[in-house]
Design a protein around this motif. Structure first.
Motif, PDB file in Angstrom:
ATOM      1  N   VAL A  15       0.832  -1.204   0.000  1.00 47.36           N
ATOM      2  CA  VAL A  15       0.000   0.000   0.000  1.00 47.36           C
ATOM      3  C   VAL A  15       0.868   1.256   0.000  1.00 47.36           C
ATOM      4  N   PHE A  16       1.867   1.292   0.882  1.00 49.91           N
ATOM      5  CA  PHE A  16       2.726   2.465   0.943  1.00 49.91           C
ATOM      6  C   PHE A  16       3.571   2.607  -0.321  1.00 49.91           C
ATOM      7  N   SER A  17       3.941   1.488  -0.941  1.00 53.84           N
ATOM      8  CA  SER A  17       4.772   1.535  -2.137  1.00 53.84           C
ATOM      9  C   SER A  17       4.023   2.121  -3.325  1.00 53.84           C
ATOM     10  N   MET A  18       2.698   2.031  -3.321  1.00 56.10           N
ATOM     11  CA  MET A  18       1.919   2.560  -4.441  1.00 56.10           C
ATOM     12  C   MET A  18       1.345   3.947  -4.148  1.00 56.10           C
ATOM     13  N   SER A  19       1.753   4.560  -3.030  1.00 53.10           N
ATOM     14  CA  SER A  19       1.283   5.903  -2.696  1.00 53.10           C
ATOM     15  C   SER A  19       1.711   6.901  -3.758  1.00 53.10           C
ATOM     16  N   GLN A  20       0.880   7.909  -3.974  1.00 53.98           N
ATOM     17  CA  GLN A  20       1.215   9.005  -4.880  1.00 53.98           C
ATOM     18  C   GLN A  20       1.090  10.320  -4.124  1.00 53.98           C
ATOM     19  N   PRO A  21       2.105  11.199  -4.177  1.00 55.58           N
ATOM     20  CA  PRO A  21       3.405  10.992  -4.811  1.00 55.58           C
ATOM     21  C   PRO A  21       4.182   9.874  -4.125  1.00 55.58           C
TER      22      PRO A  21
END
Length: 295
Positions: free
Chosen positions: A146-152
């Motif tokens: 989940v954190f790895s796909m955060s934007q930005p």
């Protein structure tokens, strides 16, 4: 009513400051550990690929550990100690890493600390989650995805810090006397394999494990319901020790802690309606098993 600005704790986090100042010390330590592992590996004459095969981890993970971008788990250090004949050095480092992780765990983004502090002393916590697995129920792998796909995008250091903090929050689930918990999760959350099927399967099995525990009811809101009291969005009802019940909501980059008792009463009524509309806890566990069996 108190308003706390910033992204909430359970869906990915926006990159505010990349690292709190004191967490930079933890990151420096992990980079030093990574360099030590790399030195021992090269002394043993092993490539990253060969070393990864010997210890049973992926080459990409070994690379990330050696760069200080991933926290080496104790199991990896034990295996590395054996393969690299490190003379006990990596076993000692394992204890130091646990202390470093503990330091990271107590840190949350400034805008989330208010809620996190209340959650840590909650006597009751009831959660409606329509878009994501609740943070208290996430596996480490799911949280990292989940954190790895955060934007930005977040840096690797921030991702590891956020994952450690989220895992630390879950200690409340094992404390005793245990708080009163319940969750209503939308079925779409269970069918969206964030992080890939392997990560998602592990997450679903974790939900089965938690939902089977005494006093930990998980209810699923099925997709085919023609009525739902949750169209206003997800929320949490929380009762901190010695304080009245409050509500917590998150929308994009804003979060609010609601203390006005009339508003809290209304959200309580919505939660009751949602639980009545959702599957029973046993039906919900059966649905999770069914989803697992569809693969």
């Amino acid at each position: 009513m108190t308003e706390v600005r910033g992204t909430g704790g359970d869906s990915g986090d926006v990159a505010r400051p990349q690292l709190d100042e004191d967490l930079s010390e933890v990151s420096d330590f992990l980079r030093a550990v990574g360099k030590q592992i790399k030195l021992l590996r090269e002394r043993a004459g092993l490539t990253q690929k060969e070393f990864a095969k010997e210890v049973g981890y992926t080459e990409s993970l070994i690379g990330a550990v050696e760069q200080g971008k991933r926290t080496p788990q104790r199991e990896l250090l034990v295996a590395a100690e054996r393969v690299l004949d490190a003379g006990g050095l990596l076993l000692v480092i394992a204890d130091d890493i646990e202390r470093a992780k503990a330091k990271a765990r107590v840190r949350h983004p400034e805008w989330f600390r208010g809620y996190a502090g209340l959650e840590a002393v909650a006597e009751e916590l009831h959660c409606v989650s329509l878009y994501s697995v609740p943070g208290l129920l996430q596996t480490e792998a799911h949280a990292r995805a989940v954190f790895s796909m955060s934007q930005p995008l977040l840096s690797e250091e921030v991702i590891e810090t956020r994952v450690a903090a989220r895992m630390a929050r879950q200690e409340i689930l094992a404390s005793w006397p245990r708080a009163v918990f319940s969750w209503v999760i939308d079925e779409s959350v269970l069918r969206r394999p964030l992080g890939g099927w392997d990560v998602h399967e592990q997450q679903l099995r974790h939900l089965l494990k938690v939902g089977s525990m005494r006093g930990m009811p998980i209810q699923v809101m099925p997709l085919d319901r023609t009525e739902s009291a949750g169209t206003g969005g997800p929320f949490i009802l929380i009762t901190p020790k010695g304080r009245p019940q409050m509500a917590y909501i998150e929308v994009q980059t804003s979060s609010r802690l609601i203390t006005a008792q009339e508003e809290v009463r209304i959200m309580n009524a919505r939660y009751g309606a949602l639980r009545a509309q959702a599957h029973t806890p046993q039906e919900s566990l059966s649905l999770i098993e069914k989803i697992l069996g569809e693969r």
